[in-house]
Write an enzyme that holds these catalytic residues in place. Structure first.
Site, PDB file in Angstrom:
ATOM      1  NE  ARG A 171      -3.867   0.363   2.496  1.00  0.00           N
ATOM      2  CZ  ARG A 171      -4.587   0.679   3.076  1.00  0.00           C
ATOM      3  NH1 ARG A 171      -4.615  -0.001   4.259  1.00  0.00           N
ATOM      4  NH2 ARG A 171      -5.293   1.826   3.270  1.00  0.00           N
ATOM      5  CB  CYS A 229      -1.969   3.670   9.452  1.00  0.00           C
ATOM      6  SG  CYS A 229      -3.297   4.223  10.513  1.00  0.00           S
TER       7      CYS A 229
END
Length: 270
Positions: A171, A229
């Protein structure tokens, strides 16, 4: 005081507010697992409802208003002078959000059950399906107990300090993005997946291991450190791991979901 507690230490505590924070992105709801069995005396804490405000431009899990958080914690039996222990299934990803939120809102005695319910049961300790009501607590929310970053501060920290990206490496690189509308990372951020903070069974690595890990990523004493995050949940786990390592860090609560809400913000890949 260590932010972690072992199953044996928790079993020996005479009186503590115990919050079951089991949660998984995409479900099933954690309360279902709670009803199937939990630590005696624990109450279920809903990450989405109790530890976050509704999703929006501020991110998928923005901070709740102080009065909302205060009401939720009082309902769960949290009081000023009473220790709080939080746990999830095993790796403390969700429990860390509860630890961080309680610390941010001013509770001074919060610990995470290292290894979660899995460690508790492996220690031969009992679980129950009993959902006895708990007396309401008297906790007063006082924001500011932990450092936070907004988008501009996160961008500056990526340049002038160390900004750790707690998501999976793919990611970070922008190869996949299963949740947010844009793939990639904040320019200058360093990839540091939270999976590297724990052992295979879910317990945190030792302080020395974590300190060496973060030092190798540039997070050393005297250098400002922050973490983000996808939505501020696993980044709280990173902040917890950094605290275990003796390296204080700020949390970008809005994280990537807030960053990409503004199409004018830069995005890096690779």
């Amino acid at each position: 005081m260590s932010p972690l507690i072992t199953p044996e230490e928790l079993a020996a505590i005479g009186d503590a507010a115990i919050l079951d924070v089991r949660w998984r992105l995409g479900g099933p709801p954690g309360v279902e697992a709670y009803r199937e069995g939990h630590i005696p005396g624990a109450v279920f804490c809903d990450l989405n409802a109790d530890l976050a405000a509704p999703a929006g431009p501020a991110g998928r899990h923005p901070l709740p208003a102080p009065e909302v958080f205060q009401e939720a914690m009082r309902r769960l039996g949290v009081s000023e002078g009473r220790p709080v222990v939080v746990y999830d299934e095993a790796d403390s990803t969700a429990a860390a959000r509860a630890w961080w939120a309680l610390r941010y809102f001013g509770h001074g005695d919060v610990r995470v059950l290292d290894g979660g319910l899995r460690a508790w049961t492996r220690a031969g300790l009992p679980v129950t399906k009993d959902e006895s009501p708990v007396p309401p607590g008297d906790f007063t929310a006082r924001p500011g107990g932990m450092p936070v970053l907004d988008a501009d501060q996160a961008a500056a920290l990526a340049s002038d300090g160390v900004l750790l990206d707690a998501r999976a490496a793919e990611r970070y690189r922008g190869e996949v993005e299963p949740i947010d509308p844009v793939a990639g990372h904040i320019p200058g951020a360093v990839s540091a997946p939270t999976t590297g903070n724990v052992e295979p069974g879910g317990r945190f690595h030792k302080r020395e291991f974590l300190r060496e890990r973060f030092n190798s990523l540039g997070a050393v004493e005297g250098v400002p450190v922050g973490a983000y995050c996808g939505s501020g949940v696993t980044a709280a786990h990173e902040v917890l791991a950094l605290e275990i390592a003796g390296l204080p860090a700020a949390l970008y609560v809005g994280s990537w979901s807030n960053w990409v809400a503004d199409p004018g913000r830069p995005v890096a890949t690779g």
